[in-house]
Write a protein that holds these residues in place. Structure first.
Motif, PDB file in Angstrom:
ATOM      1  N   SER A  24      78.055  45.527  89.798  1.00  0.00           N
ATOM      2  CA  SER A  24      77.162  46.125  90.787  1.00  0.00           C
ATOM      3  C   SER A  24      77.597  47.565  91.020  1.00  0.00           C
ATOM      4  O   SER A  24      78.198  48.192  90.137  1.00  0.00           O
ATOM      5  CB  SER A  24      77.186  45.314  92.086  1.00  0.00           C
ATOM      6  N   VAL A  25      77.292  48.096  92.176  1.00  0.00           N
ATOM      7  CA  VAL A  25      77.692  49.455  92.555  1.00  0.00           C
ATOM      8  C   VAL A  25      78.269  49.389  93.960  1.00  0.00           C
ATOM      9  O   VAL A  25      77.857  48.554  94.768  1.00  0.00           O
ATOM     10  CB  VAL A  25      76.491  50.425  92.516  1.00  0.00           C
ATOM     11  N   GLY A  26      79.217  50.278  94.261  1.00  0.00           N
ATOM     12  CA  GLY A  26      79.798  50.312  95.590  1.00  0.00           C
ATOM     13  C   GLY A  26      81.255  49.924  95.580  1.00  0.00           C
ATOM     14  O   GLY A  26      81.901  49.837  94.531  1.00  0.00           O
ATOM     15  N   GLY A  27      81.780  49.692  96.768  1.00  0.00           N
ATOM     16  CA  GLY A  27      83.172  49.301  96.910  1.00  0.00           C
ATOM     17  C   GLY A  27      83.407  48.715  98.286  1.00  0.00           C
ATOM     18  O   GLY A  27      82.506  48.677  99.126  1.00  0.00           O
ATOM     19  N   PHE A  28      84.627  48.261  98.520  1.00  0.00           N
ATOM     20  CA  PHE A  28      84.945  47.657  99.818  1.00  0.00           C
ATOM     21  C   PHE A  28      86.423  47.829 100.119  1.00  0.00           C
ATOM     22  O   PHE A  28      87.239  48.082  99.221  1.00  0.00           O
ATOM     23  CB  PHE A  28      84.564  46.175  99.851  1.00  0.00           C
ATOM     24  N   VAL A  29      86.737  47.696 101.388  1.00  0.00           N
ATOM     25  CA  VAL A  29      88.121  47.698 101.863  1.00  0.00           C
ATOM     26  C   VAL A  29      88.321  46.427 102.659  1.00  0.00           C
ATOM     27  O   VAL A  29      87.445  46.026 103.441  1.00  0.00           O
ATOM     28  CB  VAL A  29      88.409  48.930 102.749  1.00  0.00           C
ATOM     29  N   CYS A  30      89.450  45.766 102.464  1.00  0.00           N
ATOM     30  CA  CYS A  30      89.708  44.524 103.194  1.00  0.00           C
ATOM     31  C   CYS A  30      91.126  44.540 103.751  1.00  0.00           C
ATOM     32  O   CYS A  30      92.010  45.240 103.257  1.00  0.00           O
ATOM     33  CB  CYS A  30      89.496  43.303 102.298  1.00  0.00           C
ATOM     34  N   GLY A  31      91.304  43.754 104.803  1.00  0.00           N
ATOM     35  CA  GLY A  31      92.609  43.677 105.456  1.00  0.00           C
ATOM     36  C   GLY A  31      92.473  43.070 106.833  1.00  0.00           C
ATOM     37  O   GLY A  31      91.509  42.350 107.121  1.00  0.00           O
ATOM     38  N   ASP A  32      93.419  43.359 107.700  1.00  0.00           N
ATOM     39  CA  ASP A  32      93.358  42.865 109.074  1.00  0.00           C
ATOM     40  C   ASP A  32      92.175  43.500 109.809  1.00  0.00           C
ATOM     41  O   ASP A  32      91.765  44.622 109.513  1.00  0.00           O
ATOM     42  CB  ASP A  32      94.660  43.173 109.812  1.00  0.00           C
ATOM     43  N   SER A  33      91.664  42.785 110.792  1.00  0.00           N
ATOM     44  CA  SER A  33      90.452  43.231 111.489  1.00  0.00           C
ATOM     45  C   SER A  33      90.616  44.601 112.130  1.00  0.00           C
ATOM     46  O   SER A  33      89.709  45.445 112.072  1.00  0.00           O
ATOM     47  CB  SER A  33      90.063  42.206 112.561  1.00  0.00           C
ATOM     48  N   PHE A  34      91.774  44.868 112.732  1.00  0.00           N
ATOM     49  CA  PHE A  34      91.933  46.156 113.408  1.00  0.00           C
ATOM     50  C   PHE A  34      91.946  47.309 112.417  1.00  0.00           C
ATOM     51  O   PHE A  34      91.516  48.425 112.727  1.00  0.00           O
ATOM     52  CB  PHE A  34      93.192  46.150 114.279  1.00  0.00           C
ATOM     53  N   LEU A  35      92.422  47.072 111.178  1.00  0.00           N
ATOM     54  CA  LEU A  35      92.406  48.109 110.165  1.00  0.00           C
ATOM     55  C   LEU A  35      90.987  48.388 109.690  1.00  0.00           C
ATOM     56  O   LEU A  35      90.585  49.541 109.510  1.00  0.00           O
ATOM     57  CB  LEU A  35      93.280  47.701 108.977  1.00  0.00           C
ATOM     58  N   VAL A  36      90.227  47.330 109.477  1.00  0.00           N
ATOM     59  CA  VAL A  36      88.862  47.488 108.993  1.00  0.00           C
ATOM     60  C   VAL A  36      87.977  48.112 110.069  1.00  0.00           C
ATOM     61  O   VAL A  36      87.159  49.006 109.795  1.00  0.00           O
ATOM     62  CB  VAL A  36      88.306  46.131 108.531  1.00  0.00           C
ATOM     63  N   ASP A  37      88.121  47.676 111.310  1.00  0.00           N
ATOM     64  CA  ASP A  37      87.315  48.228 112.395  1.00  0.00           C
ATOM     65  C   ASP A  37      87.542  49.734 112.556  1.00  0.00           C
ATOM     66  O   ASP A  37      86.626  50.480 112.906  1.00  0.00           O
ATOM     67  CB  ASP A  37      87.629  47.513 113.712  1.00  0.00           C
ATOM     68  N   HIS A  38      88.764  50.165 112.310  1.00  0.00           N
ATOM     69  CA  HIS A  38      89.071  51.595 112.436  1.00  0.00           C
ATOM     70  C   HIS A  38      88.201  52.424 111.495  1.00  0.00           C
ATOM     71  O   HIS A  38      87.792  53.548 111.835  1.00  0.00           O
ATOM     72  CB  HIS A  38      90.549  51.815 112.127  1.00  0.00           C
ATOM     73  N   GLN A  39      87.881  51.878 110.317  1.00  0.00           N
ATOM     74  CA  GLN A  39      87.098  52.635 109.342  1.00  0.00           C
ATOM     75  C   GLN A  39      85.632  52.763 109.727  1.00  0.00           C
ATOM     76  O   GLN A  39      84.936  53.641 109.220  1.00  0.00           O
ATOM     77  CB  GLN A  39      87.189  51.970 107.973  1.00  0.00           C
TER      78      GLN A  39
END
Length: 506
Positions: free
Chosen positions: A331-346
C-alpha cells in the motif's frame, strides 16, 4: 515664588554644563562623532537606484558587465557529455537520467520493462501482495464507498472509519498499545523523530540509516552523534563520552535527552541491527531507542512481526517503532506504534500527521486486507527466509561480485569484489550489468542514493529483493543471468579500455 521660578532654569542649565564638562574626553568625542553622523544622514540625499518609473538605473558599463556575466540556465540537463559551467549537475550520456527505464504494469512477481517481461527482483514486495486479487477487490470496493480522496488532514475532516480500524489492527499486530497512521512512508520517518527529539537533545545515529532517517534527525535540530554502521563498541564509547560531559554540567544534563536511531533491517545494506546489545546500552546509559522497521516488519520473524520477533527481543524494550506500509503490505503510507502517551503526542507534534492530507481510504483498506492475508498465512515468512538463504548461498559463489548483506535478509546488496577508486565508475559498470540483465528477462536495479546529501557515501551495489512468490529455480536462474551479464561487461571493458584501468573494474 517669582524669584524661584526664574532661578530654577538657570540652576538646571548650570548643572547640565557641569555634567557635560566633567565627562571623560573620550566620551565627548564619541558622542560628537555620533552627532555629526546623524546630522549627515539627515541632510544627505539617499541613493535610489530606480528612476521615476521604478526601474533600476544602470550605467552603460554596468549593463555591459551584467550581460557578459549572464549565462542562461538549461531548461533540462545537458545530455552531451560535458557538464554545465559552474553547476556540475547535468547528466552525461552515461547517466541513468539520460536513459530512463520505462516500467509498465503492476510491480508484482513479473514486471514489463521497456517492452520485456522480466522476473522482478528490483521492488520491495516481500510478502508478494502487490497485485493480489483479494487486496485489489477490497480497494475497488473502497473506491465505490469512499471515493478516492480524504478531503484533508486527520484533524480537519480527514479521519475516516477505515483509518481508525487500520490503526487498531496495526497496534494489535505489533502488540503495542496504540498506532498512528501517516499518509506517506518518507513523511512517517521524517516526522516521528523530530516530534520527540528537540534542540539541545543528543541523538546517536547509525551512519548506515536511510535518507529518510537522516532527514528526520536533521529536522530535529538535535546534536547528532554518528557512529559506524552496527558498531556497538563505537556507540558505547560515544555514550561514555556523553556521560563524562554531563558530569561537568549536571544542570544541563537533567534536561538533555538521549536517543538512539537505528533500523531493524537496513535498506541500504541488507544488514540487521544488533538490537539486543543496543537495548543493553539503552538501560545502562538511560537513552531511548527509535527503531525503523520499514523493511523488517511483515518480513522477518515467524509471523512477520519484525526484527524484534526474529531476534527474540521484547517489543516493549524499544521506545518507538515506525514503519512504512509500502513494502510488504503493498500500500502507501506509514505508521508509528508504541505506548499511548507517545502516540498521542504525535497527534499534535507530528508534522506529517497534522499538515498532510490523510491516507486515501482505498489505500487504508488495501493495507487492512494485506494484514488479514498475512495473519491467515504466516507460513509465507518461513518460505521468505528459506528463499533469502537460497539467494545468499548462490550469491556467495559469484565471481567478481559478492553480497554484503545478512544471510536471512530478503534484501541482498551485491558489490564488486575489487572496487575501483572511482565510485561513479563502479556505479556505471553495475548499472550496465543491470541493463543487460533486464534485456535477458531479469529485473535488477542498482541502489540509488542522493550522493550530495547523504551523510556518508555508500558503495555502489546491485540490490536484489526476494519475495515469497519466487521459486528456488527462478532465483538460481536470476543469479546465473547476473553472472553472465557481469562476465560480458568485463569482457567488453577489457576490449575497450587499457589493461591498467580494467584491473580496478574487476
Amino acid at each position: 515664588m517669582n524669584g524661584t521660578s526664574v532661578e530654577l532654569p538657570f540652576f538646571q542649565l548650570a548643572e547640565l554644563f557641569h555634567v557635560l564638562f566633567s565627562a571623560p574626553l573620550y566620551h565627548l568625542i564619541i558622542e560628537g562623532i555620533l552627532l555629526i553622523w546623524i546630522i549627515r544622514l539627515l541632510l544627505t540625499k539617499s541613493y535610489n537606484p530606480k528612476d521615476a518609473n521604478g526601474r533600476f538605473k544602470l550605467t552603460v558599463a554596468e549593463e555591459e558587465k551584467l550581460i557578459a556575466e549572464w549565462e542562461p540556465e538549461p531548461l533540462v540537463p545537458s545530455n552531451r557529455g560535458g557538464s554545465h559551467s559552474n553547476r556540475g549537475d547535468s547528466a552525461s550520456d552515461s547517466h541513468p537520467a539520460a536513459h530512463p527505464v520505462i516500467a509498465s504494469g503492476k510491480a508484482g512477481k513479473f514486471l514489463n520493462i521497456d517492452g520485456v517481461d522480466c522476473l522482478n527482483l528490483g521492488t520491495f514486495n516481500f510478502a508478494g501482495l502487490v497485485g493480489h486479487q483479494v487486496v485489489e477487490d477490497d480497494a475497488v470496493a473502497a473506491v465505490y464507498k469512499y471515493g478516492v480522496g480524504s478531503c484533508g488532514p486527520r484533524g480537519f475532516y480527514g479521519t475516516i472509519d477505515v483509518h481508525l480500524e487500520l490503526e487498531r489492527r496495526l497496534a494489535e499486530f505489533t502488540r503495542t498499545e496504540e498506532a498512528i497512521l501517516y499518509s506517506y512512508g518518507f513523511a512517517t520517518v521524517a516526522s516521528a523523530i523530530p516530534a520527540y527529539a528537540k534542540r539541545g537533545d543528543v541523538v546517536f545515529v547509525d551512519d548506515g540509516v536511510s535518507f529518510a532517517n537522516q532527514m528526520g534527525c536533521l529536522a530535529s535540530r538535535s546534536n547528532l552523534r554518528w557512529f559506524p554502521h552496527n558498531d556497538v563498541a563505537a556507540l558505547r564509547r560515544l555514550l561514555e563520552q556523553q556521560r563524562e560531559e554531563e558530569k561537568k554540567n549536571e544542570r544541563k544534563a537533567r534536561v538533555t535527552r538521549l536517543f538512539i536511531v537505528i533500523e531493524g533491517l537496513y535498506a541500504d545494506s541488507g544488514d540487521m541491527a544488533p538490537l539486543a546489545e543496543i537495548i543493553e546500552l539503552k538501560y545502562r546509559y538511560k537513552t531511548r531507542i527509535f527503531l525503523d522497521e520499514s523493511m523488517s516488519l511483515c518480513c522477518l520473524g515467524a509471523t512477520g512481526r519484525g526484527v524484534t520477533e526474529y531476534l527474540g527481543v521484547d517489543m516493549h524494550d524499544v521506545d518507538l517503532v515506525y514503519a512504512s506500509l509500502e513494502t510488504s503490505l503493498g500500500s502507501v503510507g506509514g505508521f508509528v506504534c508504541g505506548d499511548s502517551f507517545l502516540v498521542d503526542h504525535q497527534r499534535l507534534s507530528g508534522l506529517g500527521y497534522c499538515f498532510s492530507a490523510s491516507l486515501p481510504p482505498l489505500l487504508a483498506v488495501a493495507a487492512l486486507s494485506s494484514l488479514r492475508l498475512i495473519d491467515a498465512q504466516p507460513e509465507i515468512f518461513a518460505r521468505l527466509r528459506q528463499l533469502s538463504g537460497r539467494a545468499r548461498a548462490r550469491l556467495g559463489a559469484l565471481r567478481g561480485l559478492e553480497s554484503v548483506s545478512h544471510p536471512d535478509s530478503p534484501i541482498q546488496h551485491v558489490v564488486l569484489s575489487r572496487p575501483s577508486r572511482d565510485p561513479a565508475r563502479d556505479s556505471r559498470f553495475l548499472e550496465s550489468v543491470c541493463a543487460a540483465a533486464r534485456r535477458a528477462g531479469v529485473a535488477l536495479t542498482t541502489a540509488r542514493y542522493l550522493a550530495e546529501r547523504e551523510h556518508k557515501a555508500k558503495p555502489a551495489s546491485i540490490r536484489l529483493v526476494i519475495n515469497s512468490e519466487l521459486t528456488e529455480s527462478e532465483i538460481d536462474d536470476a543469479v546465473d543471468v547476473m553472472q553472465r551479464c557481469y562476465d560480458l561487461r568485463v569482457t567488453s571493458c577489457v576490449l575497450s579500455e587499457p589493461p591498467s584501468d580494467q584491473s580496478d573494474s574487476n
